[in-house]
Write a protein that holds these residues in place. Structure first.
Motif, PDB file in Angstrom:
ATOM      1  N   PRO A 193      -4.051  -6.606  -5.643  1.00 11.43           N
ATOM      2  CA  PRO A 193      -3.879  -6.913  -4.215  1.00 11.43           C
ATOM      3  C   PRO A 193      -3.340  -5.730  -3.426  1.00 11.43           C
ATOM      4  O   PRO A 193      -2.689  -4.840  -3.970  1.00 11.43           O
ATOM      5  CB  PRO A 193      -2.858  -8.054  -4.242  1.00 11.43           C
ATOM      6  N   MET A 194      -3.596  -5.732  -2.124  1.00 10.74           N
ATOM      7  CA  MET A 194      -3.004  -4.778  -1.200  1.00 10.74           C
ATOM      8  C   MET A 194      -3.041  -5.382   0.198  1.00 10.74           C
ATOM      9  O   MET A 194      -4.107  -5.785   0.665  1.00 10.74           O
ATOM     10  CB  MET A 194      -3.737  -3.433  -1.224  1.00 10.74           C
ATOM     11  N   CYS A 195      -1.895  -5.487   0.807  1.00 12.77           N
ATOM     12  CA  CYS A 195      -1.789  -6.042   2.155  1.00 12.77           C
ATOM     13  C   CYS A 195      -1.311  -4.946   3.103  1.00 12.77           C
ATOM     14  O   CYS A 195      -0.639  -4.002   2.690  1.00 12.77           O
ATOM     15  CB  CYS A 195      -0.810  -7.207   2.180  1.00 12.77           C
ATOM     16  N   TYR A 196      -1.631  -5.089   4.386  1.00 14.38           N
ATOM     17  CA  TYR A 196      -1.194  -4.095   5.360  1.00 14.38           C
ATOM     18  C   TYR A 196      -0.954  -4.752   6.713  1.00 14.38           C
ATOM     19  O   TYR A 196      -1.409  -5.873   6.979  1.00 14.38           O
ATOM     20  CB  TYR A 196      -2.219  -2.971   5.498  1.00 14.38           C
ATOM     21  N   ALA A 197      -0.234  -4.036   7.563  1.00 18.77           N
ATOM     22  CA  ALA A 197       0.003  -4.495   8.930  1.00 18.77           C
ATOM     23  C   ALA A 197       0.153  -3.277   9.832  1.00 18.77           C
ATOM     24  O   ALA A 197       0.709  -2.247   9.412  1.00 18.77           O
ATOM     25  CB  ALA A 197       1.245  -5.370   9.004  1.00 18.77           C
TER      26      ALA A 197
END
Length: 541
Positions: free
Chosen positions: A221-225
């Motif tokens: 997984p990899m999340c960003y904002a």
């Protein structure tokens, strides 16, 4: 499943605002201002500490510093590595490594040794700024041995460490060699054609460029904002939410996609999000939802908590043990609590914490070290005032090696004085190794394969299945054991089955080298060879 180990966790943060501006420019900035946004990195790493407790580190970028990028990494937890319990020493570290950008990492060793030289990020110094870089990596290359052997066969090459992280460092360096000034997105395009496996990574160079990439299959997984001039990314969304980003701003990075920060101090920085691979296949690791991820995280549009709740409801539908006023559900803390509570609610019986976890013993799955049994023995305390004379439905998220479960059953009987113990596992049996970043590389270390019917590589149906569960219960010392069927996983996660990696359940791997390593592991098991060495470390081209 607390006797297993996860891969790692990655984080990144970048403030693209004016570096000389005094004071915070948003609610997300530290009081020292955007030039010291790196101060937020330890906080982010604390939120993904569940993904690795062996080492922690960060690399920061500061154009006003002689050491343009500089790396701090130590063995131990985030608190230990960054001296968070010692105000003076922590402040000294934050000042020394202050920067407008940072990447960070928490590690457990799925490949390589447990010493500081293997801690990440890995930094490679170079005279030319675009070739001076540092990166942090989560996952595992299934074709590690192939890449290693190819590198060593060329020229007078030497590898200092037995880890795929060093392989990745050299492969990036090769792409940047010579007089070329290849864009970072093109570096990823080329690497994707050579890498077989799972990888999410964050890279930072001495020009202030940053790359955040997720493997083409989306295994890891990899999340960003992005809010205003602040970009942040992490292996889990909870790290961004707790940093102060609005929930609607937090997204999962699409597989085969990279976020790139380009530009320089004079012209300013810009963010681009671009694909580097057109592979249409998806293979998200299902273990992220059922165990690895923080229960407060959301991955690829699906809540971790709701997935675990759904798994508990699936368990309830299968339950056939007689229930009376002495029947209780007891979760194995902490990752199975959501499933246990949902199962108990469906069945109309209480879910009680009959096992108390020692919060300071760590998670035996991600700590490192060999003596899992001893760690499991001190990790949980059964409560006889809750368990004595009860029919216990003991809910666990999964059973891999069975080390923890054996200890628990023994303690619940002897110390807790339970009348019956019925183990309920919110996961199908693990029947095959993982070559994508979970520390279970051989068949012999797994609990379930020894109970599979002869000639049947997967779970039998009907009578054979029940007979197999009975044998497992006898081996564990339980009154009964029940696992979920494979098809329940996709239902609970609410993802199409062909978008999940379930290789450890089915023996069907999403990459060519994963399947090749499984064949090697099967051969070693059938020939009674010693397969205690990790399969991917001994495989050759």
């Amino acid at each position: 499943m607390s006797e297993l180990h996860h891969e790692c966790g990655v984080a990144a943060i970048y403030h693209l605002g004016t570096q000389q501006q005094d004071g915070p420019v948003s609610d997300l900035s530290p009081p020292q201002g955007p030039a010291e946004i790196s101060r937020l990195m330890p906080r982010m790493l604390l939120d993904i500490q569940n993904r690795g407790q062996l080492s922690a580190g960060m690399t920061t970028y500061n154009p006003a510093r002689q050491q343009l990028i500089d790396t701090h990494r130590k063995l131990g937890t985030v608190s230990e590595a960054f001296r968070l319990n010692h105000r003076g020493k922590c402040e000294s570290l934050m000042q020394q490594y202050a920067g407008c950008a940072a990447i960070g990492h928490v590690r457990y060793a799925t490949c390589g040794k447990e010493d500081e030289s293997y801690a990440q990020p890995f930094e490679r110094h170079h005279l030319q700024k675009h070739k001076w870089f540092s990166f942090a990596f989560n996952g595992q290359l299934a074709n590690y041995a192939q890449l290693r052997d190819k590198l060593l066969a060329e020229d007078d090459h030497h590898l200092a460490r037995a880890t795929d992280t060093e392989i990745i460092m050299h492969e990036i360096s090769r792409e940047l060699s010579g007089d070329r000034r290849m864009p970072l997105i093109d570096v990823m395009r080329h690497l994707a054609t050579r890498f077989d496996g799972a990888y999410s990574l964050a890279l930072l160079n001495a020009q202030g460029q940053m790359l955040i990439a997720r493997d083409p299959l989306g295994v890891k997984p990899m999340c960003y904002a992005i809010e205003g001039s602040l970009l942040a990314a992490a292996s889990e969304s909870v790290a961004l939410l707790n940093l102060g980003f609005q929930a609607e701003s937090i997204k999962s990075l699409e597989p085969g996609t990279a976020i790139v920060v380009n530009g320089n101090e004079k012209s300013g920085k810009e963010i681009t999000i671009e694909r580097f691979s057109d592979n249409p296949r998806r293979a998200h690791c299902f273990f992220e939802w059922i165990y690895f991820a923080n229960v407060a995280s959301n991955m690829d549009g699906r809540s971790v908590y709701l997935s675990r709740k759904a798994l508990g409801e699936e368990l309830a539908l299968l339950e056939d043990v007689p229930r009376d006023e002495d029947t209780i559900v007891v979760p194995v803390p902490d990752t199975s609590k959501a499933a246990a509570d949902a199962m108990a609610y469906k069945l109309g019986i209480p879910s009680i914490e009959g096992l108390i976890r020692n919060r300071y013993s760590g998670r035996t799955f991600i700590e490192g070290g060999a003596n899992r049994k001893a760690k499991a023995a001190i990790k949980y305390t059964p409560l006889p005032e809750v368990l004595a004379g009860k029919r216990v439905l003991l809910v666990e998220d999964s059973i891999v090696r069975s080390t923890t479960m054996r200890v628990l059953i023994s303690k619940i009987r002897e110390v807790g004085r339970a009348k019956e113990i019925h183990v309920r596992v919110a996961c199908p049996p693990i029947t095959a190794p993982c070559f994508y970043g979970i520390d279970m590389s051989t068949i012999s270390e797994l609990f379930a394969p020894a109970f599979l019917p002869v000639g049947n590589d997967h779970l039998a149906e009907g009578k054979d299945r029940e007979a197999m569960f009975a044998e497992m219960a006898e081996e564990l010392g339980a009154d009964s054991v029940r696992f979920l069927p494979v098809e329940s996983i996709a239902r609970a996660i609410e993802k199409p089955v062909d978008s999940l990696c379930q290789a450890c359940l089915t023996g069907e791997y999403p990459t060519a080298w994963g399947q090749k390593l499984y064949d090697i592991a099967l051969t070693a098991e059938k020939s009674s060879d010693d397969d205690s060495t990790r399969t991917y470390e001994v495989a050759t081209t």
